[in-house]
Scaffold this active site. Structure first.
Site, PDB file in Angstrom:
ATOM      1  N   LYS A 172       1.905  -3.645   7.187  1.00  0.00           N
ATOM      2  CA  LYS A 172       2.246  -3.812   5.777  1.00  0.00           C
ATOM      3  C   LYS A 172       3.697  -3.438   5.518  1.00  0.00           C
ATOM      4  O   LYS A 172       4.378  -4.073   4.693  1.00  0.00           O
ATOM      5  CB  LYS A 172       1.312  -2.969   4.901  1.00  0.00           C
ATOM      6  CG  LYS A 172      -0.129  -3.457   4.867  1.00  0.00           C
ATOM      7  CD  LYS A 172      -0.257  -4.860   4.276  1.00  0.00           C
ATOM      8  CE  LYS A 172      -0.001  -4.866   2.777  1.00  0.00           C
ATOM      9  NZ  LYS A 172      -0.217  -6.223   2.181  1.00  0.00           N
ATOM     10  N   THR A 207       0.822  -1.211   0.000  1.00  0.00           N
ATOM     11  CA  THR A 207       0.000   0.000   0.000  1.00  0.00           C
ATOM     12  C   THR A 207       0.854   1.258   0.000  1.00  0.00           C
ATOM     13  O   THR A 207       2.016   1.238   0.442  1.00  0.00           O
ATOM     14  CB  THR A 207      -0.909   0.006   1.247  1.00  0.00           C
ATOM     15  OG1 THR A 207      -1.547   1.274   1.375  1.00  0.00           O
ATOM     16  CG2 THR A 207      -0.095  -0.234   2.510  1.00  0.00           C
ATOM     17  N   ASP A 208       0.264   2.374  -0.454  1.00  0.00           N
ATOM     18  CA  ASP A 208       0.964   3.656  -0.388  1.00  0.00           C
ATOM     19  C   ASP A 208       1.047   4.177   1.043  1.00  0.00           C
ATOM     20  O   ASP A 208       1.840   5.087   1.345  1.00  0.00           O
ATOM     21  CB  ASP A 208       0.278   4.693  -1.287  1.00  0.00           C
ATOM     22  CG  ASP A 208      -1.199   4.921  -0.962  1.00  0.00           C
ATOM     23  OD1 ASP A 208      -1.727   4.274  -0.039  1.00  0.00           O
ATOM     24  OD2 ASP A 208      -1.824   5.749  -1.661  1.00  0.00           O
ATOM     25  N   GLU A 209       0.262   3.599   1.938  1.00  0.00           N
ATOM     26  CA  GLU A 209       0.241   4.089   3.316  1.00  0.00           C
ATOM     27  C   GLU A 209       1.544   3.848   4.069  1.00  0.00           C
ATOM     28  O   GLU A 209       1.794   4.476   5.095  1.00  0.00           O
ATOM     29  CB  GLU A 209      -0.939   3.478   4.074  1.00  0.00           C
ATOM     30  CG  GLU A 209      -2.289   3.879   3.505  1.00  0.00           C
ATOM     31  CD  GLU A 209      -3.452   3.552   4.414  1.00  0.00           C
ATOM     32  OE1 GLU A 209      -3.276   3.639   5.648  1.00  0.00           O
ATOM     33  OE2 GLU A 209      -4.529   3.223   3.903  1.00  0.00           O
ATOM     34  N   TYR A 215      -2.228  -0.665  10.803  1.00  0.00           N
ATOM     35  CA  TYR A 215      -2.345  -1.319   9.493  1.00  0.00           C
ATOM     36  C   TYR A 215      -1.114  -1.065   8.628  1.00  0.00           C
ATOM     37  O   TYR A 215      -0.491  -2.005   8.131  1.00  0.00           O
ATOM     38  CB  TYR A 215      -3.597  -0.828   8.765  1.00  0.00           C
ATOM     39  CG  TYR A 215      -3.548  -1.069   7.270  1.00  0.00           C
ATOM     40  CD1 TYR A 215      -3.453  -2.364   6.755  1.00  0.00           C
ATOM     41  CD2 TYR A 215      -3.568  -0.010   6.357  1.00  0.00           C
ATOM     42  CE1 TYR A 215      -3.384  -2.589   5.380  1.00  0.00           C
ATOM     43  CE2 TYR A 215      -3.512  -0.231   4.991  1.00  0.00           C
ATOM     44  CZ  TYR A 215      -3.414  -1.513   4.508  1.00  0.00           C
ATOM     45  OH  TYR A 215      -3.333  -1.738   3.158  1.00  0.00           O
TER      46      TYR A 215
END
Length: 353
Positions: free
Chosen positions: A169, A139-141, A165
């Site tokens: 990741k 993810t970009d997060e 979260y």
């Protein structure tokens, strides 16, 4: 007509939103073999792959990727050419309420997959060893929050996760890097932005907003709604994953984004506007249902990823925001109306168990 080459794909989380879209795409080539490992969690949906379940080249294994025996047995039985790892807990709010499931699934689950894949890869003959790839979908997060004037995150940006979260990741991404560097396991990592489209579980912003409107309920918007996200239609993401498998470099990371940065409140208002057109209320406008609520803890201001690297492989997004958002809204309307009719018929006695 040139015959399409066939491949064997093992997909983790194949009954999830992105996994099911990937399976639907892969089955268009009837020569492909698909192995799906999914624990059938709350966001899994068997209906999302439609008639694929009856295809002779489709194989499903119910199980958690934290169980290494399930992974190892599927690898041994089917000998896949590629593994695409999509199984993950993904909802930020849930990770804030209870991080434990995210640590187990996203970190320990990925660890098990890496170990099982390494053991499997080492048993392959040279030709298949050279063909094999494991794609870790992230993810970009993991890059953390950007300011409005900051440049987009690139594949070389520092990891600065801010939620349980995104931290889980990021940990999974680092494990993948270590297994490539230490053991030479052929891994490619991808980082994508906010996906949208049919079959997404309605805890995410777009389907949640659509269903709240249809049900004439308040639409919760965190804080001032000015948080910015990059949005990609799920089919574009799928095309990016498949492009990385065929053209990507082992050990590299690729951002799969669509250069479509929007504020959350503008996304919500766009959905309301579409519904005003295609499914109007009896009275008033859907935007009247918007309700600002307390912001969630640690809410990141902006995510944005630079997709220049993957475009050099020959990929680019082909779905336009307004068109694909409208398609998504109409899909949810049709599903809701169909289910409503079925319920009415069942209550009237016209449908029996």
């Amino acid at each position: 007509m040139k015959k399409q080459s066939s491949h064997k794909y093992l997909i983790t989380g194949g009954y999830g939103f992105i996994g099911s879209a990937l399976i639907r795409e892969l089955i268009t080539n009837n020569n492909n073999t698909i192995i799906n490992i999914d624990k059938l969690g709350y966001a899994s949906n068997k209906n999302a792959i439609g008639s694929v379940r009856g295809n002779k080249n489709y194989h499903f294994y119910k199980g958690d990727i934290c169980n290494d025996k399930i992974i190892s047995n599927a690898l041994k039985k089917h000998s896949p050419d590629f593994i695409i790892h999509l199984a993950a807990e993904t909802h930020v709010d849930r990770s804030i309420d209870d991080p434990s499931g995210f640590v187990v699934s996203n970190i320990l689950g990925t660890y098990n997959l890496l170990n099982s894949s390494l053991a499997y890869w080492r048993t392959l003959r040279k030709k298949q060893r050279e063909k094999f790839k494991l794609v870790l979908v992230s993810t970009d997060e993991v890059f953390g929050s950007l300011k409005l004037k900051d440049k987009k995150s690139t594949e070389n940006s520092l990891y600065k996760p801010n939620s349980p979260y995104s931290a889980s990741k990021a940990s999974a991404d680092h494990l993948g890097r270590a297994w490539f560097r230490t053991y030479k396991l052929p891994i490619i990592t991808t980082n994508t932005c906010n996906n949208y489209g049919p079959w997404q579980f309605p805890e995410k912003l777009i389907p949640l907003t659509i269903l709240k409107c249809i049900q004439n309920k308040k639409i919760p918007v965190y804080g001032n709604g000015k948080q910015i996200r990059d949005w990609i239609y799920v089919d574009d993401h799928i095309r990016g994953l498949l492009k990385v498998i065929t053209k990507g470099k082992i050990g590299d990371t690729y951002n799969i984004g669509s250069n479509n940065e929007l504020r959350n409140i503008d996304v919500v208002k766009s959905i309301c506007s579409i519904l005003d057109e295609v499914y109007p209320k009896k009275k008033g406008k859907y935007s009247e249902l918007i309700q600002y609520v307390s912001d969630r803890p640690g809410h990141d201001t902006r995510y944005a990823i630079d997709n220049n690297k993957i475009t050099k492989l020959g990929w680019k997004p082909k779905y336009f925001w307004k068109e694909s958002l409208k398609r998504t809204v109409i899909w949810y309307i049709n599903i809701h109306v169909t289910q409503h009719i079925v319920v009415l018929l069942y209550k009237s006695g016209k449908i029996r168990e």
